[in-house]
Design a protein around this motif. Structure first.
Motif, PDB file in Angstrom:
ATOM      1  N   ASN A  77       0.852  -1.193   0.000  1.00  0.00           N
ATOM      2  CA  ASN A  77       0.000   0.000   0.000  1.00  0.00           C
ATOM      3  C   ASN A  77       0.886   1.240   0.000  1.00  0.00           C
ATOM      4  O   ASN A  77       1.836   1.339   0.762  1.00  0.00           O
ATOM      5  CB  ASN A  77      -0.923   0.001   1.218  1.00  0.00           C
ATOM      6  N   GLN A  99      -3.943   0.856  -2.857  1.00  0.00           N
ATOM      7  CA  GLN A  99      -4.174  -0.193  -1.860  1.00  0.00           C
ATOM      8  C   GLN A  99      -4.625  -1.447  -2.588  1.00  0.00           C
ATOM      9  O   GLN A  99      -5.449  -1.379  -3.500  1.00  0.00           O
ATOM     10  CB  GLN A  99      -5.242   0.228  -0.848  1.00  0.00           C
ATOM     11  N   LYS A 102      -4.529  -1.443  -6.448  1.00  0.00           N
ATOM     12  CA  LYS A 102      -5.503  -0.641  -7.189  1.00  0.00           C
ATOM     13  C   LYS A 102      -5.426   0.798  -6.714  1.00  0.00           C
ATOM     14  O   LYS A 102      -5.214   1.063  -5.539  1.00  0.00           O
ATOM     15  CB  LYS A 102      -6.929  -1.168  -6.971  1.00  0.00           C
ATOM     16  N   THR A 104      -6.888   3.710  -5.267  1.00  0.00           N
ATOM     17  CA  THR A 104      -8.092   3.981  -4.481  1.00  0.00           C
ATOM     18  C   THR A 104      -8.410   5.473  -4.465  1.00  0.00           C
ATOM     19  O   THR A 104      -9.559   5.851  -4.262  1.00  0.00           O
ATOM     20  CB  THR A 104      -7.945   3.480  -3.037  1.00  0.00           C
ATOM     21  N   ASN A 125     -10.079  11.345  -8.769  1.00  0.00           N
ATOM     22  CA  ASN A 125     -10.624   9.990  -8.908  1.00  0.00           C
ATOM     23  C   ASN A 125     -11.310   9.779 -10.261  1.00  0.00           C
ATOM     24  O   ASN A 125     -12.391   9.199 -10.338  1.00  0.00           O
ATOM     25  CB  ASN A 125     -11.601   9.675  -7.774  1.00  0.00           C
TER      26      ASN A 125
END
Length: 148
Positions: A77, A99, A102, A104, A125
């Motif tokens: 992570n 994390q 992927k 996040t 995002n």
């Protein structure tokens, strides 16, 4: 005996449960590494490795670019930040969190500083496949021109 914090009621130590050990080491004028061990029953305990690089492009006595910093734990992570200034007026910042292999969270902010205004574009995002994400445009203008 009276507590020293009773004289300053707004100032008191931050209470936390557990222990945290941080070791920072500068390897050069531009590169630093850190090791952090956190032990707690409330938050996840563990080890994190961090690195920071500050580039050689000196904008002012207190600012240099690019700046790359991040940390990673043993399970992979990662948190990462990239800051850079392109010329005198354009500055960019990218932040990512990974994390379980992927993304996040991710955010890209670009800022342009004009003579009497600032324009900021932010994308957060973003996912083209799912057609999701957040885009934000902010403009700040010096108000003196509106009143004169």
């Amino acid at each position: 005996m009276k507590s020293p914090f009773s004289y300053f009621p707004d100032v008191f130590p931050v209470v936390f449960e557990g222990a945290k050990l941080m070791v920072n080491k500068g390897l050069s004028n531009h590169f630093q590494v850190s090791h952090t061990i956190n032990m707690s029953s409330l938050t996840p305990s563990g080890y994190r490795f961090g690195a920071t690089y500050v580039g050689t492009k000196q904008i002012s006595p207190t600012e240099a670019f690019p700046v790359l910093l991040g940390d990673v734990d043993p399970s992979g992570n990662m948190n990462a930040h990239i800051l850079h200034q392109f010329g005198e007026r354009i500055k960019a910042k990218f932040v990512a969190q990974i994390q379980n292999s992927k993304f996040t969270a991710s955010q890209l902010t670009t800022e342009y500083k004009g003579a009497d205004y600032t324009l900021s574009l932010t994308a957060g995002n973003t996912n083209i496949i799912n057609e999701s994400g957040m885009f934000n445009i902010i403009t700040l203008v010096e108000p003196i021109y509106f009143f004169s």
